[in-house]
Design a protein around this motif. Structure first.
Motif: not given
Ligand SMILES: O=C(CCc1ccccc1)N[C@H](Cc1nc2ccccc2[nH]1)C(=O)O
Length: 169
Positions: A55-75
């Motif tokens: 369940e996670g803890r109060p005040g927490q969320v669970r999420a997924s993401h799809l990331l597409v990086k680019h030349s300006g990405s930090r990594r």
């Protein structure tokens, strides 16, 4: 009193195990400890959220993401591409394409995240587990906390690249 304690890695938003004697840090519970012992380590109650399926803890969320990086990405590198040179505009166009394919289908989201996301979380269909405020980059946090469970964000931008965020719990 165990030499081990549980701490939170803010960069990864994940708990890890720290040996106060050897100063060693490991991601996985030390094999010499039983499940019971792990759960009673200092910091365990605070940091060992339920992760998958919990369940996670109060005040927490669970999420997924799809990331597409680019030349300006930090990594500008990932499991998928050692040297990422696409422009931010190209990254947005690519992500728009995935957004169209996903529609509102969360299963499709996980499939495309697994295949295309430039984040190590791709291995788990983009799942980042549970996290609270203060753990992720602010634009990402604001998007995730602004969604209802099951809802997907529009394209957002962080220092890591451009993302689609799906809140799952
Ligand atoms: O920082 C990580 C790991 C994130 C993670 C958290 C929890 C479980 C699994 C992965 N990966 C970065 C890319 C990246 N930047 C992000 C910014 C916000 C949320 C997720 C992100 N992922 C990278 O690979 O450059």
């Amino acid at each position: 009193m165990s030499v081990w304690e549980v701490r939170m890695s803010n960069s990864k938003g994940l708990p890890y195990f720290f040996n106060t004697e050897t100063k060693q840090s490991v991601w996985d519970p030390p094999s010499e400890l039983s499940k019971e012992e792990v759960e009673n380590l200092p910091g365990a109650k605070e940091h060992l959220s339920s992760g998958a399926g919990g369940e996670g803890r109060p005040g927490q969320v669970r999420a997924s993401h799809l990331l597409v990086k680019h030349s300006g990405s930090r990594r500008p590198s990932s499991w998928k591409e050692e040297n990422i040179t696409r422009s931010q505009d190209e990254a947005v166009e690519i992500l728009r394409g995935y957004q169209e394919q996903i529609g509102g289908d969360t299963k499709k989201f996980a499939e495309l995240a697994k295949e295309h996301s430039d984040c190590s979380s791709h291995a788990h269909g983009g799942d980042l587990g549970f996290f609270g405020r203060g753990q992720m980059q602010k634009p990402f946090e604001d998007a995730a906390f602004g969604l209802e469970p099951g809802q997907m964000s529009d394209i957002i931008s962080t220092d890591s690249g451009v993302h689609l965020v799906l809140r799952t719990a």
